[in-house]
Structures are given as C-alpha cells and as structure tokens.
Enzyme design. Structure first.
Site, PDB file in Angstrom:
ATOM      1  N   ASN A  36      34.554  -6.178  62.349  1.00  0.00           N
ATOM      2  CA  ASN A  36      34.085  -5.529  63.584  1.00  0.00           C
ATOM      3  C   ASN A  36      34.772  -6.061  64.837  1.00  0.00           C
ATOM      4  O   ASN A  36      34.227  -5.980  65.933  1.00  0.00           O
ATOM      5  CB  ASN A  36      32.560  -5.675  63.708  1.00  0.00           C
ATOM      6  CG  ASN A  36      32.148  -7.136  63.783  1.00  0.00           C
ATOM      7  OD1 ASN A  36      32.975  -8.029  63.573  1.00  0.00           O
ATOM      8  ND2 ASN A  36      30.904  -7.380  64.104  1.00  0.00           N
ATOM      9  N   ASP A  64      35.257  -8.865  66.218  1.00  0.00           N
ATOM     10  CA  ASP A  64      34.793  -9.966  67.069  1.00  0.00           C
ATOM     11  C   ASP A  64      35.571 -11.258  66.779  1.00  0.00           C
ATOM     12  O   ASP A  64      35.266 -12.313  67.329  1.00  0.00           O
ATOM     13  CB  ASP A  64      33.277 -10.184  66.931  1.00  0.00           C
ATOM     14  CG  ASP A  64      32.880 -10.647  65.539  1.00  0.00           C
ATOM     15  OD1 ASP A  64      33.760 -10.731  64.641  1.00  0.00           O
ATOM     16  OD2 ASP A  64      31.688 -10.934  65.335  1.00  0.00           O
ATOM     17  N   ASP A 104      33.288 -11.718  58.206  1.00  0.00           N
ATOM     18  CA  ASP A 104      31.894 -11.339  57.976  1.00  0.00           C
ATOM     19  C   ASP A 104      31.734 -10.732  56.579  1.00  0.00           C
ATOM     20  O   ASP A 104      32.715 -10.550  55.855  1.00  0.00           O
ATOM     21  CB  ASP A 104      31.430 -10.364  59.065  1.00  0.00           C
ATOM     22  CG  ASP A 104      32.455  -9.268  59.315  1.00  0.00           C
ATOM     23  OD1 ASP A 104      32.824  -8.588  58.341  1.00  0.00           O
ATOM     24  OD2 ASP A 104      32.911  -9.101  60.474  1.00  0.00           O
ATOM     25  N   ASP A 136      25.998 -21.159  48.896  1.00  0.00           N
ATOM     26  CA  ASP A 136      26.165 -22.572  49.238  1.00  0.00           C
ATOM     27  C   ASP A 136      24.843 -23.073  49.828  1.00  0.00           C
ATOM     28  O   ASP A 136      24.409 -22.605  50.879  1.00  0.00           O
ATOM     29  CB  ASP A 136      27.295 -22.681  50.272  1.00  0.00           C
ATOM     30  CG  ASP A 136      27.942 -24.046  50.295  1.00  0.00           C
ATOM     31  OD1 ASP A 136      27.229 -25.041  50.074  1.00  0.00           O
ATOM     32  OD2 ASP A 136      29.156 -24.112  50.549  1.00  0.00           O
ATOM     33  N   ASP A 183      25.635 -28.544  48.488  1.00  0.00           N
ATOM     34  CA  ASP A 183      26.329 -29.400  49.450  1.00  0.00           C
ATOM     35  C   ASP A 183      25.838 -30.847  49.358  1.00  0.00           C
ATOM     36  O   ASP A 183      24.628 -31.087  49.257  1.00  0.00           O
ATOM     37  CB  ASP A 183      26.028 -28.844  50.857  1.00  0.00           C
ATOM     38  CG  ASP A 183      26.876 -29.465  51.938  1.00  0.00           C
ATOM     39  OD1 ASP A 183      28.103 -29.337  51.870  1.00  0.00           O
ATOM     40  OD2 ASP A 183      26.303 -30.083  52.864  1.00  0.00           O
ATOM     41  N   GLU A 204      28.290 -30.892  45.001  1.00  0.00           N
ATOM     42  CA  GLU A 204      29.328 -31.721  45.637  1.00  0.00           C
ATOM     43  C   GLU A 204      28.883 -33.169  45.579  1.00  0.00           C
ATOM     44  O   GLU A 204      27.798 -33.503  46.065  1.00  0.00           O
ATOM     45  CB  GLU A 204      29.511 -31.283  47.096  1.00  0.00           C
ATOM     46  CG  GLU A 204      30.615 -32.065  47.797  1.00  0.00           C
ATOM     47  CD  GLU A 204      30.598 -31.931  49.312  1.00  0.00           C
ATOM     48  OE1 GLU A 204      31.646 -32.093  49.935  1.00  0.00           O
ATOM     49  OE2 GLU A 204      29.518 -31.669  49.875  1.00  0.00           O
ATOM     50  N   HIS A 243      37.451 -26.119  51.789  1.00  0.00           N
ATOM     51  CA  HIS A 243      37.429 -25.977  53.254  1.00  0.00           C
ATOM     52  C   HIS A 243      37.431 -27.318  53.993  1.00  0.00           C
ATOM     53  O   HIS A 243      37.453 -27.334  55.221  1.00  0.00           O
ATOM     54  CB  HIS A 243      36.200 -25.167  53.649  1.00  0.00           C
ATOM     55  CG  HIS A 243      34.928 -25.887  53.302  1.00  0.00           C
ATOM     56  ND1 HIS A 243      34.536 -26.104  51.997  1.00  0.00           N
ATOM     57  CD2 HIS A 243      33.994 -26.487  54.073  1.00  0.00           C
ATOM     58  CE1 HIS A 243      33.408 -26.784  51.987  1.00  0.00           C
ATOM     59  NE2 HIS A 243      33.062 -27.031  53.235  1.00  0.00           N
ATOM     60  N   ASP A 244      37.346 -28.421  53.266  1.00  0.00           N
ATOM     61  CA  ASP A 244      37.358 -29.750  53.890  1.00  0.00           C
ATOM     62  C   ASP A 244      38.692 -30.474  53.682  1.00  0.00           C
ATOM     63  O   ASP A 244      38.858 -31.593  54.158  1.00  0.00           O
ATOM     64  CB  ASP A 244      36.256 -30.635  53.285  1.00  0.00           C
ATOM     65  CG  ASP A 244      34.860 -30.120  53.562  1.00  0.00           C
ATOM     66  OD1 ASP A 244      34.640 -29.544  54.642  1.00  0.00           O
ATOM     67  OD2 ASP A 244      33.978 -30.312  52.695  1.00  0.00           O
TER      68      ASP A 244
HETATM   69  C1  GLC Z   1      30.009 -31.047  52.891  1.00  0.00           C
HETATM   70  C2  GLC Z   1      30.714 -29.798  53.356  1.00  0.00           C
HETATM   71  C3  GLC Z   1      31.291 -30.053  54.716  1.00  0.00           C
HETATM   72  C4  GLC Z   1      30.158 -30.389  55.656  1.00  0.00           C
HETATM   73  C5  GLC Z   1      29.315 -31.558  55.117  1.00  0.00           C
HETATM   74  C6  GLC Z   1      28.008 -31.658  55.859  1.00  0.00           C
HETATM   75  O1  GLC Z   1      30.883 -32.106  52.705  1.00  0.00           O
HETATM   76  O2  GLC Z   1      31.662 -29.413  52.421  1.00  0.00           O
HETATM   77  O3  GLC Z   1      32.033 -28.969  55.191  1.00  0.00           O
HETATM   78  O4  GLC Z   1      30.671 -30.735  56.905  1.00  0.00           O
HETATM   79  O5  GLC Z   1      28.989 -31.375  53.769  1.00  0.00           O
HETATM   80  O6  GLC Z   1      27.174 -30.591  55.524  1.00  0.00           O
HETATM   81 CA    CA Z   2      33.150 -10.073  62.492  1.00  0.00          CA
END
Ligand code: GLC
Ligand code: CA
Length: 538
Positions: free
Chosen positions: A27, A29, A33, A102, A203, A245, A317-318
């Site tokens: 959209n 922005d 999404d 997640d 997480d 994790e 993503h980390d």
């Molecule tokens: C996990 C996630 C990370 C987040 C952290 C706190 O390590 O992968 O992205 O910042 O937890 O929730």
């Molecule tokens: Ca969007």
C-alpha cells in the site's frame, strides 16, 4: 505435498523466514505487510518451501521491530489485521505452506496493558506479571546489563521499584513464576492454533526461567519444567512444529529441548557455528577456522542423531549476510552463495532460508544516520562515548550489524527493487541492479535454482533427512567434505571454502558416482575451483 497432520513431517521440510517489514509492501507506505506477503506466495511455492517463519506482526510500538508486543492477539495495523492473517494462512495452505508465528514470551512491550497496570502500584493485580525489586534511584539491585546496552533494571519512581528487562527498557521481562502469566500466554497461543497456525518460533525461549538475583538468565533451573508445561497446555494440535531460539544451547541441553517424544519443542536454533564468525563479543569478526567449523557441525550432527533434531541455518534477521561473512561479495558471489547452500542443505535437520539468501544478497555500508536498528544505534552511541574511533565502530557495524539482513527484499532492478512504490522504511541495497528475484528466476544457473534443487533433493533422497554423518578429510583447512550414509545409499558433499583453486581427491568409493548438484557443472579430476561445491551419490 506433505501430510502436515503427520507427526514429524517437518523432518524433511525446508522453511523460509520472512521479515515482514522488509518483504513486500502493498500500500505504498514503505513498510512490508501481510497483503504484500500474500502476493508473493507463488514465488515461495516455486522455491518449494513447506513453511514460512514469519517474524512478529502483532501489535507493537516497534522499539525492537515487533519483538516488543503490546497485544498478542492483534495484528499491528501497519501489517494488516486478523482477517489478513486468516487470508494468509488459507492462501499459504493452498500452496502446501504452513505459517509459523513468532512468539515473544520472555517479555512484552512496556505499552502492553499488563505493564501499564503493573507499574501503577505494588498491589495492582498485574504487578506480579513482571519482575520487580525494591530500591533507591540510581542504585539498581545489581549490575546486570541489558543485551542492547545499559542496565537491566529501570526505576519506576511512583512505586519505588525497579523492573527487570534483559533487552531494552521498553521490553520488560514477564514473570514466568506467576502461574497467571503462564495461563494467559497458553490461552493466547491456543487462539492462534485455532486460527490455523502451523507452528511457532519461540523468541529467546531459554531466557524465560530467570533468577536475576543470582545473575541467571539463560537456562534457569525451572526452564524445562516451564517448557514441558507450555508444550502440554499450548501446543495442543497434532503436527505443530515448534522451534526455540536458544543462544545458551549446547548438545546436551538440545537433547532435552528437542527430545523425540515432543515433550518440549521440535528443535532449537543453537548458535555455536554462528559464534565461530566472531571472538568475544559479536562485534569482533574473525577469519574462519574451518576445522573448528567442521568439529562444531559434526558434534551437532552426531550428537542429536536419533535423540533430538537439528535446525540448520546460516542467516536470520539478527545476523549479517552469509555471503559477506564466509563467501565472497565480488566475482565469486554466486559460486560462494551456492557453496554455502550445498554445505548446509546436505546435513540432517530442518533448514531455514532467510529471505534474500536464495538470491545471494549481501551486507550494506552506510553512514550511521541511515541505520534503524536499536542495537546498532545504542552500540554506536555507547562506544563513541567511550572514546572509540567512529570508523572502527562503523567497521564493526558493516560486518556484524543486524540491518545488513533487514534491507528490503530485492525483487526487481526497478525503483526500490520492486519492494515499494513509496519511500522504504530502510534503504534498499543498491546492488539490486544485479541481485534480484526477477533476474534469478530468468537465469537457470541462479542461486535461486540451487536452493530449489536442494529442497527437492531433501524430499527425494531419504539419506539427506535420515542418514548418518561423518567428516571426510577433517584436517583439510580449505575443503569441508562430509558423507551421509543410509543403508546402501552413500552421499558425499564437497565444499571448497577457499577463494582459490585447491587440490582435492574424491574418495575412490565415490568415483563414478551420480552428480546430484554442482555449482561449476562437471567435477574436475584432483582440483576444486574457488568455492566449488557438489554432491555425489554412490
Ligand atoms: C531475539 C530476536 C531479536 C530480538 C530479541 C529480543 O533474539 O531474534 O530480533 O531483538 O530476541 O526480543
Ligand atoms: Ca505497507
């Protein structure tokens, strides 16, 4: 298509992680999404993945990009709403893809109604949902540090107490000792199971059983008791896949976490191999010691065989992009991206592909103002305040910063890589001019098709999902070779981690074997080219 009602279906499955903010905007922005993700499901079906681990899309003030949740049952308006989630689950299911949500159960957002109540007074019914200690201003209960910098304690003057947070102050830790907290969380999980979630990523799940007075965060004494209760009470549907994790996991602990009776979780993300990329703190990259990586992978492969289950991953993503860490960003980018794929996907476990990894995406280098991540910003402020040279701090961020993985997905050569027609929330990597999905799909030799083939091989050949594991030529410091054996199927995987030609003799047993996949075409006698990799079946 897999029968996902079946227990253990995920043992020959491959999952794909979507970081929703950066996947596809629908959209204009500038923020990815759920409708954007729905529009890309055909692409993921073509790749062949069985499930999507979707990083958090729940209501959140976004201090830590959704890992700070203010309503666990609502979708953040920037991603859509609950009906978009229902549509995503249904559309994905049609394509044989499960949605893995997640869950951030260790902490909530400081804007969650529970915390807003909890900090009002010591006798508020929600007070005990969090972890509090009495104290005076400026003298926290102890000197525990938070993961993204600063003290792990924040003072609330109105009630004369400190609350505990392992991450930023906007992420107060939930008190798992309180049965009411646990019940709320289990109820919430059952809500998403009813909506059709195929599983959950948990997480920092090894940090829920904390004892801050004893400086215990990871793996507190009650951890396994809590996990077994969670599994019993919340993971109520047959066939759910769960992955926790766990930075503190070693092989022994992972046997409990991933016990085949399903009493805790299906598998964990452990980080021992990831930690070989740096020394001491994460910001300090080191050159790869290949024999150390071999010993690490072998320890996990052999350690969990028949008594646990591995997850297999190199990116999330980390973490920085793996091509930038152990591969080559230059002329051997494609070869090295394929080599790293073959290296991982020949092993036992459930592989996870992080968005863009299947294109061989790479790290970025920007001025500090361009970064968004709270960890990067806190790190820069803290270190420069301590007197570190800005260029040294930036070098660490280029190598290790989390935004390397969070730049928008590269779909096309066009403006903003086809991610958005608006202004992207985080800049696009300019190399989308040649690294993008459109180009990859049009090129039968692309990294994309290597992943597609590897996913298909895992389903075709039981030796990949089930075979035993043994290193070949362990002392070789440039070539990672291993074999997998199952009855009369024998698989050899050879990966040259060096940027140069390396001599290598294929074990006699595999001479004349069937070439299943290779990043240079036919195999050469006695010599591997830069980052060359292949699999032979004998
Ligand atoms: C996990 C996630 C990370 C987040 C952290 C706190 O390590 O992968 O992205 O910042 O937890 O929730
Ligand atoms: Ca969007």
């Amino acid at each position: 298509m897999l029968n996902k009602e079946k227990r253990g279906w995920w043992k020959s499955a491959v999952f794909y992680q979507v970081y929703p903010k950066s996947f596809q905007d629908s959209n204009a922005d500038g923020i990815g999404d759920l409708q954007g993700l729905i529009s890309r499901l055909d692409y993921l079906e073509k790749l062949g993945v069985d499930g999507i681990w979707l990083s958090p899309v729940f209501a959140s003030p976004q201090y830590d990009n959704g890992y700070d949740i203010s309503d666990y049952r609502a979708i953040d308006p920037m991603f859509g709403d609950v009906s978009d989630m229902e549509e995503l689950i249904a559309q994905a299911k049609k394509r044989g893809i499960s949605i893995i949500l997640d869950l951030v159960l260790n902490h909530s957002s400081s804007f969650h109604p529970w915390f807003l109540e909890a900090k009002k007074s010591r006798d508020n019914p929600y007070h005990d949902y969090y972890v509090w200690r009495d104290g005076e201003p400026d003298t926290p209960p102890n000197d525990m540090r938070a993961t993204f910098g600063g003290s792990a304690w924040t003072y609330v003057p109105e009630i004369g107490q400190y609350y505990f947070h392992q991450f930023v102050p906007e992420q107060p830790d939930l008190n798992w000792e309180n049965p009411a907290v646990r019940r709320e969380l289990y109820d919430m999980i059952r809500f998403w199971v009813k909506k059709g979630a195929g599983g959950f990523r948990l997480d920092v799940i090894d940090q829920i059983a904390k004892e801050p007075d004893k400086f215990i965060t990871g793996s507190g004494p009650k951890l396994h008791e809590f996990l077994r209760e969670l599994s019993r009470e919340a993971f109520v549907e047959e066939g759910l896949v769960t992955v926790g994790e766990a930075w503190s996991a070693n092989v022994e602990r992972a046997k409990l976490f991933s016990a085949p009776d399903g009493s805790e979780m299906s598998m964990v993300f452990q980080f021992e191999h990831i930690c070989l990329a740096f020394e001491g703190e994460k910001w300090n990259p080191v050159k790869l010691n290949l024999p150390a990586l071999k010993d690490c992978m072998a320890r996990w492969q052999q350690g969990l065989a028949n008594c646990g289950w591995n997850s297999l991953f190199l990116e999330n993503h980390d973490l920085p992009r793996i091509v930038s860490v152990w591969g080559d960003e230059g002329e051997h980018r494609v070869a090295s991206a394929k080599m790293l794929a073959i290296f991982l996907h020949g092993m036992q476990g459930t592989p996870y592909i992080y968005q863009g990894q299947e294109l061989g995406m790479t790290n970025v280098r920007w001025p500090i103002e361009n970064y968004d991540d709270i960890e990067i910003r806190n790190f820069y402020a803290e270190r420069t305040a301590q007197g570190a040279a800005p260029q040294d701090v930036m070098a660490a961020i280029y190598a290790r910063g989390r935004d390397n993985a969070r730049t928008p997905m590269q779909w096309t050569t066009g403006e903003n890589a086809g991610f958005t027609t608006g202004k992207p929330w985080l800049a696009v990597n300019e190399n989308h001019a040649f690294i993008n999905a459109e180009a990859a799909l049009a090129d039968e030799n692309s990294v994309f098709y290597t992943y597609q083939k590897l996913i298909a091989l895992r389903k075709e050949l039981p030796v990949i999902a089930e075979g035993s594991f043994a290193l070949v030529d362990r002392e070789n410091s440039q070539v990672f070779a291993y074999r997998r054996d199952l009855e009369d199927a024998h698989l050899l995987v050879v990966c040259n981690f060096a940027k140069e030609n390396v001599s290598f003799e294929i074990p006699a047993e595999f001479a004349g074997g069937k070439l299943l996949i290779a990043n240079y075409g036919e195999v050469q006698e006695g010599c591997l080219r830069p980052f060359e990799a292949f699999m032979l079946l004998a």
